[in-house]
Write a protein that holds these residues in place. Structure first.
Motif, PDB file in Angstrom:
ATOM      1  N   UNK A 512       0.828  -1.204   0.000  1.00 16.54           N
ATOM      2  CA  UNK A 512       0.000   0.000   0.000  1.00 16.54           C
ATOM      3  C   UNK A 512       0.864   1.257   0.000  1.00 16.54           C
ATOM      4  N   UNK A 513       1.968   1.232   0.737  1.00 14.55           N
ATOM      5  CA  UNK A 513       2.877   2.378   0.747  1.00 14.55           C
ATOM      6  C   UNK A 513       3.468   2.608  -0.645  1.00 14.55           C
ATOM      7  N   UNK A 514       3.869   1.492  -1.311  1.00 14.95           N
ATOM      8  CA  UNK A 514       4.406   1.610  -2.673  1.00 14.95           C
ATOM      9  C   UNK A 514       3.378   2.241  -3.612  1.00 14.95           C
ATOM     10  N   UNK A 515       2.145   1.792  -3.517  1.00 14.84           N
ATOM     11  CA  UNK A 515       1.095   2.318  -4.393  1.00 14.84           C
ATOM     12  C   UNK A 515       0.788   3.774  -4.087  1.00 14.84           C
ATOM     13  N   UNK A 516       0.861   4.128  -2.812  1.00 20.02           N
ATOM     14  CA  UNK A 516       0.630   5.528  -2.454  1.00 20.02           C
ATOM     15  C   UNK A 516       1.717   6.410  -3.051  1.00 20.02           C
ATOM     16  N   UNK A 517       2.985   5.939  -3.012  1.00 20.89           N
ATOM     17  CA  UNK A 517       4.080   6.713  -3.597  1.00 20.89           C
ATOM     18  C   UNK A 517       3.905   6.883  -5.100  1.00 20.89           C
ATOM     19  N   UNK A 518       3.336   5.881  -5.756  1.00 21.83           N
ATOM     20  CA  UNK A 518       3.139   5.945  -7.209  1.00 21.83           C
ATOM     21  C   UNK A 518       1.752   6.485  -7.591  1.00 21.83           C
ATOM     22  N   UNK A 519       1.022   6.941  -6.611  1.00 25.84           N
ATOM     23  CA  UNK A 519      -0.326   7.486  -6.831  1.00 25.84           C
ATOM     24  C   UNK A 519      -1.230   6.466  -7.523  1.00 25.84           C
ATOM     25  N   UNK A 520      -1.163   5.244  -7.016  1.00 23.10           N
ATOM     26  CA  UNK A 520      -1.962   4.173  -7.600  1.00 23.10           C
ATOM     27  C   UNK A 520      -3.009   3.645  -6.627  1.00 23.10           C
ATOM     28  N   UNK A 521      -3.404   4.469  -5.662  1.00 19.18           N
ATOM     29  CA  UNK A 521      -4.565   4.158  -4.837  1.00 19.18           C
ATOM     30  C   UNK A 521      -5.775   4.885  -5.410  1.00 19.18           C
ATOM     31  N   UNK A 522      -6.930   4.318  -5.224  1.00 22.76           N
ATOM     32  CA  UNK A 522      -8.147   4.950  -5.732  1.00 22.76           C
ATOM     33  C   UNK A 522      -8.350   6.305  -5.055  1.00 22.76           C
ATOM     34  N   UNK A 523      -8.970   7.258  -5.750  1.00 18.03           N
ATOM     35  CA  UNK A 523      -9.203   8.579  -5.142  1.00 18.03           C
ATOM     36  C   UNK A 523      -9.938   8.461  -3.809  1.00 18.03           C
ATOM     37  N   UNK A 524      -9.400   9.122  -2.798  1.00 18.19           N
ATOM     38  CA  UNK A 524     -10.016   9.104  -1.477  1.00 18.19           C
ATOM     39  C   UNK A 524      -9.654   7.916  -0.625  1.00 18.19           C
ATOM     40  N   UNK A 525      -8.839   6.980  -1.166  1.00 13.86           N
ATOM     41  CA  UNK A 525      -8.462   5.805  -0.378  1.00 13.86           C
ATOM     42  C   UNK A 525      -7.506   6.211   0.732  1.00 13.86           C
ATOM     43  N   UNK A 526      -7.659   5.659   1.948  1.00 11.22           N
ATOM     44  CA  UNK A 526      -6.767   6.014   3.050  1.00 11.22           C
ATOM     45  C   UNK A 526      -5.365   5.459   2.823  1.00 11.22           C
ATOM     46  N   UNK A 527      -4.376   6.117   3.433  1.00  8.20           N
ATOM     47  CA  UNK A 527      -3.004   5.637   3.321  1.00  8.20           C
ATOM     48  C   UNK A 527      -2.728   4.485   4.265  1.00  8.20           C
ATOM     49  N   UNK A 528      -3.651   4.221   5.197  1.00  5.58           N
ATOM     50  CA  UNK A 528      -3.496   3.087   6.091  1.00  5.58           C
ATOM     51  C   UNK A 528      -3.916   1.808   5.381  1.00  5.58           C
ATOM     52  N   UNK A 529      -3.336   0.701   5.822  1.00  2.00           N
ATOM     53  CA  UNK A 529      -3.744  -0.571   5.244  1.00  2.00           C
ATOM     54  C   UNK A 529      -5.105  -0.961   5.816  1.00  2.00           C
ATOM     55  N   UNK A 530      -5.765  -1.982   5.272  1.00  3.67           N
ATOM     56  CA  UNK A 530      -7.116  -2.337   5.730  1.00  3.67           C
ATOM     57  C   UNK A 530      -7.200  -2.701   7.200  1.00  3.67           C
TER      58      UNK A 530
END
Length: 536
Positions: A512-530
């Motif tokens: 999830x951290x990797x995806x956050x750095x690459x802006x590959x989380x869905x809009x509005x998705x939290x930076x915390x894991x599930x």
């Protein structure tokens, strides 16, 4: 080599009960009663015609009657007890000691005579060898030719085993297709045992004709000897079985000696199995994610989901330690579904362009309800079906192709993609590519590893890539570990790659951290894991 002499036969005599002391006492009491009765009768006559009554004589008569009744009751009890014991002894002598199908010793007789052999060998400073013979894939004979043919085969095998054993050896059948042989040998010459076992393996591998059908089987033999594994005949049998199982894992149709290290390894495996049974419902088996890259653009397009065991004491345990155990014990279905559930939950708010690839065990492909179970998980977690790709190894298709076609068809109808995994490992078949509507081909890492240095591997990869292109099936290469290999794969026509070149597999938090750095989380998705833990 010295052999044990057969045990002497013991005569058990007549089954008729003999006279007991209580019976003899009763007879004497009856005689005394008759004598007293005569004397008493004379006294009564004298009294009738005149004279005194002898009271002591009457008292003696009454006491004697009581003695007669007591003695007769005791005599009946003892006679019944003796009769029961003689009947039990007769039934014991009539209990069969041989297996009705093969004529070999049954388990009980083998234990009794084997124990006597062990004791005799020990007294003569000799050792006892025990061979456990297990037929390989005997179930297939019953399925293809019927149980009647299978029974005839077992009888034929029993005859072959007896023919190869030395004089005075014991041969028995434990049940099913397992046989046990035992004989005494000189512990300074264990090669004698090895030669006998190897002859058995060789002869049992020869074709056998039964009712016009040619049947060919093989056998695996585990060996144990009393000068290494001390104890009872049952302990030797357990040791030989451990050795037999190890020989089967090494390839079947061979001989394996028991080593004490095998018992320790088995104990460790059993402990791991029990821990795994507890770990699955406890959520300790977690998903790790390995990146999959588009070789043409270098862009991340998805992840393969891998299982890891997050042990509370030993840390992360790799899959090669527990996946085989899960498959052998039937836990693989629960394990796989548990990992799927966690992976779907973790990835549901990733960028919609990212997909998940999940490998299905061959054991799961025997479950006709597998598509429904996967679809149920997708609905419960909210993960889109079109972002899921199920990977099936080609070896799993040989067991039941019609069922595999039904499962794949059901998955495809829900929008789930299906990939043929481990292509190029020796099981590859164009027939399977035609029979099943695959969406992708994956080349096994064993082929990819040598593509830059071995011309044959490069030719295999090139052929697979060409085949995929002609069938409109993109090819993914596993095990990409360096830039040179990546360049070769790109030039040979592979579309995608995965491996350590792009990073090690990661848990959901780090992914999830990797995806956050690459802006590959869905809009509005939290930076915390599930699970609401900080990424990293």
């Amino acid at each position: 080599m010295e052999d044990s002499a057969p045990p002497a036969q013991v005569s058990h005599g007549s089954a008729e009960p003999r006279a007991t002391p209580a019976g003899r006492i009763t007879i004497a009491a009856i005689g005394l009663f008759v004598a007293l009765l005569g004397a008493t009768a004379a006294t009564i006559l004298q009294r009738r015609f005149g004279g005194a009554v002898d009271e002591l004589m009457v008292l003696a008569l009454l006491l004697n009657v009581a003695l007669i009744l007591l003695g007769w009751h005791r005599h009946r009890q003892i006679t019944q007890l003796v009769g029961q014991r003689l009947a039990n002894s007769a039934r014991t002598r009539l209990t069969p000691t041989s297996d009705p199908l093969t004529g070999l010793l049954n388990r009980r007789a083998l234990t009794e005579q084997g124990s006597a052999m062990l004791l005799d060998a020990s007294r003569r400073h000799r050792a006892t060898a025990l061979l456990l013979v297990d037929l390989d894939r005997f179930r297939a004979v019953n399925e293809l030719h019927g149980h009647a043919t299978g029974d005839k085969l077992l009888a034929r095998v029993a005859s072959q085993i007896q023919a190869e054993l030395p004089p005075f050896a014991l041969a028995g059948r434990l049940g099913g297709d397992e046989f046990v042989c035992a004989f005494v040998f000189d512990p300074r010459d264990p090669d004698t045992v090895q030669r006998i076992a190897e002859r058995l393996v060789s002869h049992l591998a020869q074709p056998i004709e039964i009712d016009g059908a040619g049947i060919q089987i093989t056998a695996t033999i585990g060996l144990a000897r009393s000068n290494v594994e001390r104890g009872s005949i049952d302990a030797l049998t357990r040791a030989a079985k451990i050795a037999m199982c190890a020989a089967k894992e090494a390839g079947r149709n061979r001989v394996g000696w028991f080593d004490p290290a095998m018992a320790r390894a088995l104990q460790a495996r059993n402990e791991l199995e029990q821990a795994l049974r507890d770990a699955i419902p406890a959520g300790q088996i977690i998903p790790y994610f390995e990146q999959q890259i588009d070789l043409a653009t270098g862009q991340l397009f998805g992840f393969e989901v891998l299982a890891r065991w997050d042990h509370p004491v030993h840390g992360i345990i790799p899959p090669d330690r527990f996946i085989t155990i899960a498959e052998q014990t039937g836990m693989i279905a629960d394990l796989s579904l548990a990992v799927m559930r966690q992976a779907f939950h973790a990835a549901r708010d990733w960028d919609p362009s990212l997909s998940l690839s999940i490998n299905i065990s061959p054991a799961q492909l025997r479950d006709a309800w597998l598509p429904q179970k996967i679809i149920k998980l997708l609905l419960e977690t909210g993960f889109p079906a079109h972002r899921l790709e199920i990977e099936i190894t080609e070896g799993a298709l040989f067991e039941n192709l019609p069922l595999a076609q039904s499962i794949v068809g059901s998955l495809k109808n829900q929008g789930i993609r299906v990939a043929l995994d481990d292509f190029g490992t020796g099981h590859s078949s164009l027939g399977h590519l035609r029979a099943l509507p695959f969406d992708r081909i994956k080349i096994d890492r064993s082929v990819v590893k040598a593509v830059a240095s071995d011309s044959d591997s490069a030719a295999v990869v090139s052929a697979i890539a060409g085949l995929g292109s002609s069938l409109n099936l993109p090819v993914t290469a596993e095990g990409v570990e360096d830039i040179e290999t990546e360049g070769w794969l790109r030039n040979l026509g592979c579309a995608r790659g995965q491996g350590y070149l792009y990073g090690r597999p990661m848990n959901s938090a780090n992914t999830r951290r990797l995806l956050a750095e690459r802006r590959l989380l869905a809009p509005g998705a939290p930076l915390l894991d599930p699970d609401h833990r900080l990424a990293g």
